[in-house]
Each structure stands twice: as C-alpha cells, then as structure tokens.
Design an enzyme around this catalytic site. Sequence first.
Site, PDB file in Angstrom:
ATOM      1  N   GLY A   1       2.372   2.417   5.380  1.00  0.00           N
ATOM      2  CA  GLY A   1       3.534   1.579   5.704  1.00  0.00           C
ATOM      3  C   GLY A   1       4.219   2.048   6.992  1.00  0.00           C
TER       4      GLY A   1
ATOM      5  CD  GLU B   1       7.106  -5.648  -1.519  1.00  0.00           C
ATOM      6  OE1 GLU B   1       7.546  -4.809  -2.322  1.00  0.00           O
ATOM      7  OE2 GLU B   1       7.756  -6.641  -1.146  1.00  0.00           O
TER       8      GLU B   1
ATOM      9  CB  CYS C   1       3.423   0.307  -6.883  1.00  0.00           C
ATOM     10  SG  CYS C   1       3.693  -1.355  -7.509  1.00  0.00           S
TER      11      CYS C   1
ATOM     12  N   GLY D   1       0.835  -1.193   0.000  1.00  0.00           N
ATOM     13  CA  GLY D   1       0.000   0.000   0.000  1.00  0.00           C
ATOM     14  C   GLY D   1       0.867   1.238   0.000  1.00  0.00           C
ATOM     15  CB  SER D   2      -0.001   4.716   0.757  1.00  0.00           C
ATOM     16  OG  SER D   2      -0.541   4.556   2.053  1.00  0.00           O
ATOM     17  CB  THR D   3       5.191   5.712   1.574  1.00  0.00           C
ATOM     18  OG1 THR D   3       5.752   5.009   0.450  1.00  0.00           O
ATOM     19  CG2 THR D   3       6.307   6.079   2.528  1.00  0.00           C
ATOM     20  NE  ARG D   4      -2.282   8.170   4.355  1.00  0.00           N
ATOM     21  CZ  ARG D   4      -3.158   7.546   5.133  1.00  0.00           C
ATOM     22  NH1 ARG D   4      -3.126   7.714   6.440  1.00  0.00           N
ATOM     23  NH2 ARG D   4      -4.074   6.746   4.625  1.00  0.00           N
TER      24      ARG D   4
ATOM     25  CD  GLU E   1       2.472   5.836  -5.401  1.00  0.00           C
ATOM     26  OE1 GLU E   1       2.018   5.879  -4.252  1.00  0.00           O
ATOM     27  OE2 GLU E   1       2.866   4.790  -5.942  1.00  0.00           O
TER      28      GLU E   1
END
Length: 502
Positions: free
Chosen positions: A248, A266, A301, A243-246, A400
Amino acid sequence: MNHPTPDWHAAARAVKIDGRAVIGGQRVAAANGAAFVKTSPIDGRVLGEIARGGAADIDAAVAASRAAFADGRWAGKAPAARKKTLQRFAEKILSAKDELAVLETLDMGKPVQYSLAVDVAAAARTIAWYAEAVDKVYDEIAPTPASALALITREPMGVIGAVVPWNYPMIMAAWKLGPALAAGNSVVLKPSEKSPLTALRLAELALEAGLPAGVFNVVPGYGHEAGEALALHMDVDAIGFTGSTRVGRKMLEYAGRSNLKRVYNELGGKSAFVVFDDFADIERAAKTVAGSMFFNQGESCNAPSRVLVHARVAERFLEIVAAEAPKYAPGDPLSGHAEMGALVDEGQLRTVLGYIEAGRSEGAAVVAGGAAARTETGGYYVEPTVFAGVRNDMKIAREEIFGPVMSVIRFDSEAEAVHLANDSSYGLQASVWSDNINRAHRVARQLRAGTVHVNQYDEDDITVPFGGYKQSGNGRDKSLHAFDKYTELKTTWIRIDAARGA
Ligand code: NAD
C-alpha cells in the site's frame, strides 16, 4: 429439491485452465511469451501455465480500457442498460458456481464448500447489488441564490486499475468491479500471482453477459512487474488496491512518481476482540472468536487476532477457545466438509511457523496447535493455534500473521482494554463484548477502527462500508460509499437571468 453435492475431486480433475490474459475481449499470451507455472497449495499439483504479464501487456490493457471508455460503449449507456448487463454478469457467475468454487480452492487452498457458499455467492451478490443501485442514485442541486443553478454530478473517472490479493480473490475483485463498472468506468484487474484463476474466468463470463470488449481486462502476473506497471501508468485514473500495508505504501509512491492517480488502499489488520467480565455468555464469545479467527485459515484481513480478555474470566475463556481450536483442524479442501484448508503457499507456511516460533521464544504459551499439519499431502497446512500469556508488545501481537494464530492478552480495567486495543498501527476492525449498554457504547466510540462489532463478530452485508483507520488504509469498499472512489464530482454553474420587463 436439494442440489446434489458435487464430487469435488472429479470436478477438480475435469477443470480446464486457461492462464492467458483477457485484453480487449481476447484471450492473449504475454507479449513476450513469458509464463509461470501455477501449483496448488492443497497438494502441490501443477494447475497450468499463467501469462506473466509485464509493462507491454499493461500498456495494451490500459489502451483497450481507454478506447472503450472514450467511445462511450459502456460509459455512454443509460444506467438502466448498464444495470441489465451487470445483472446478467451476476447470473453468469451463479451459473458457473461449481467451476468457480473449484478454481478458487485449487488456486489458494480454502475449503470448497466455503468457496461456493461464501466467495462465489458474495461475488455474484456484489455485482448484482451495484447493478441494482446504479439507476437509483441521484445527483444533487446546490442551494445557491436564484441567479444561478449549480449542478453537482458524479462522472465515471475513466480507467481504473484494480490490484487484489489472494485470500478472497473473487470477492476482492468484485468489491472493485461492482462500483467501478456500474459507474461506467473501464477496469484493468491485476489478480495476485498466487490466485489468478477465478479473475480470468470472471472476465470471460462478463464478456458472455454482454459487457463490451475492452471494458474489463485482466492481466495476470507478478506484483513487481504487472502490478507496478499498472500503478505507474500515466493513463490510469485510480488504483483500487487491496493487500498488505507494505505494498500500500508503494502504491502511494507510484502515484506520486507518475500522474497522481487516486490511490485507495484496503490494507492489513490486527483486530482487537475485547471481552469484559460483565459479559455473561463467555462461551458464545469464545466460540465466536475461534470461528472468526480460524475461518479462511486465518487469512482474513479482519481476523480477530488480538483477543483482550478481562483477567477475571480469562482462564474460563482460554479453556473454551483451546477446546474449540482443534475443531478447525485442517482437512482435505476438496472433501466438502473440511473446516480449514491449506495456506496459500510454502512461503506463507514458513511465515506462519516463524511467527509461532517467535511467540514461543518471547515467552507466550501455546495452548492449542502450534505445528504444521498434513505434511504427507505435499500441501501447506498448519494447526489452529492459540497463544496465552501474550503481551501487546510481542511480535505476534504487533504484526499481521495472516494465518490461524490467535494471541490472548489479559487486562484488568476498561481504560487498559481501550488503550491496548488502540495500541496498534492498524485499525481495520474491533469488537467489544459487554452486557453493560453504557460500557458497550462508550468503548465502541473509543475504538479506532473502521468497523466495531458489539457482542458479535460475524455480521456482514454489502450495504455497509468496509475499510480501515490508520495503516489499515483509506477509502471504503462496499455500500454506496464505494461509488465515491470511482467517480469524479463535477460542479456545473448555470446563470439564470432575472426576468426582463413584466
Ligand atoms: P500483497 O500486498 O503482497 O499483494 C497484493 C497484490 O499486490 C497482489 O496482486 C500482488 O501481486 C500485488 N503487488 C505486490 N507487490 C507489488 C508491487 N511492488 N507493485 C504493485 N503491486 C504489487 O498482499 P497479499 O499477500 O496478496 O494479501 C494479503 C494482505 O491483504 C494482508 O495484509 C491482508 O490484510 C490484506 N487484505 C486487506 C483487505 C481489506 O479489505 N482491508 C482484504 C483482504 C486482504
């Protein structure tokens, strides 16, 4: 004989939606009866009610997973037996391929022929590949002195929580399920609230294939409810997150606040596609970047969203890309021939249009697209969009977007190209285009990304690892390396006495 093309509209009308969770082999409503209404991004139609899983449902699913793991009904089976069951699971996926393709398209908007040819096919292939692998991987014996034997063995971890996004719902689920189940774990899957339908159907197909009840559970619901409860759970051994870095970052916090479960992230990307002026076939490079960028509505992604082009070839490159973009104009996702479908929901449409506005106001020039499309349908579509004159410090080059928006940035030297490509918080993929073999190798080595492509962007195979450097994540999906995420490494020391007497 060719398979006749299905009437996808009729198939979509006929599809039956059961939004209940799958826990311990049973279809169940949320413990508190909560549900949410799922609509389709293709035209706003109501698809059905989905169980809104919360902490109680996650507790039940984790308990079912733990019980299944503890009594060895799956982990205790010989690898060859697990292989057979998972092979049957892959076959079941293929025999339900049209239904799964329609569900995926209705749920998240991608063109149905791609749901079928890409998503269903890759999900089945992934499960089958890990099934095949599991009775062919061996453990190790360490080169210790003769007085001892040290066995290095891999054991399943126990209960794996999988939390996945909506852009490739079935494939992302399969990338977790394949290695986790093949290794003998139990899994609780939390699909995105924007795309829960195929995950629920996969759980049913797994049961039909003979996977014991409780080994694979699916709890749909929101991230801040079901997702958070799963990641905070004290009896979950690892989280496989895409998913999103946020989010993560939150996954790492949840692990720190609970049982230090392993977290494999990921995450997002802002992949650089670097075209040098010594690459002769500019047309192929330009057509490739358009195809890769606009595939899946740009909701990939690894989309090559930062295109770095040498100033000497930039005009020609832009001309071709601008002419290619309209070929990907969105169409009816159920027609069977649309190149691009709908964005996942209204929020994503607003986000993408907001980035297009930001690009314009920061001074970049729209050379293709730039607006919403098919608004009369009640769905969420946007034109394939190309920005020229982008600087790497602009918002559209740094963040992104997760939509069909490409930024083209010029460079003048190899050193500048490498610097710009690496000047990103992300490091998922990159690509270098050059006919000079020395330059291609030199630049590929310097690019800080989990995957680097040379003179192409489309190659992909279950045999190779997938994942990112930097804030694109840790750990790798796919390939045999994915087993590392879902197994513990155990060392067993055995003393060997010297021979007594003769
Ligand atoms: P997201 O992070 O918003 O959501 C992903 C999942 O996390 C969903 O199931 C969601 O419900 C859940 N979630 C959200 N908030 C949560 C919370 N507080 N606690 C626990 N779970 C929570 O991402 P998305 O919008 O669904 O997907 C798009 C992102 O996924 C993009 O950033 C994309 O790059 C990334 N992605 C990465 C890969 C990869 O392999 N690196 C592959 C596909 C997508």
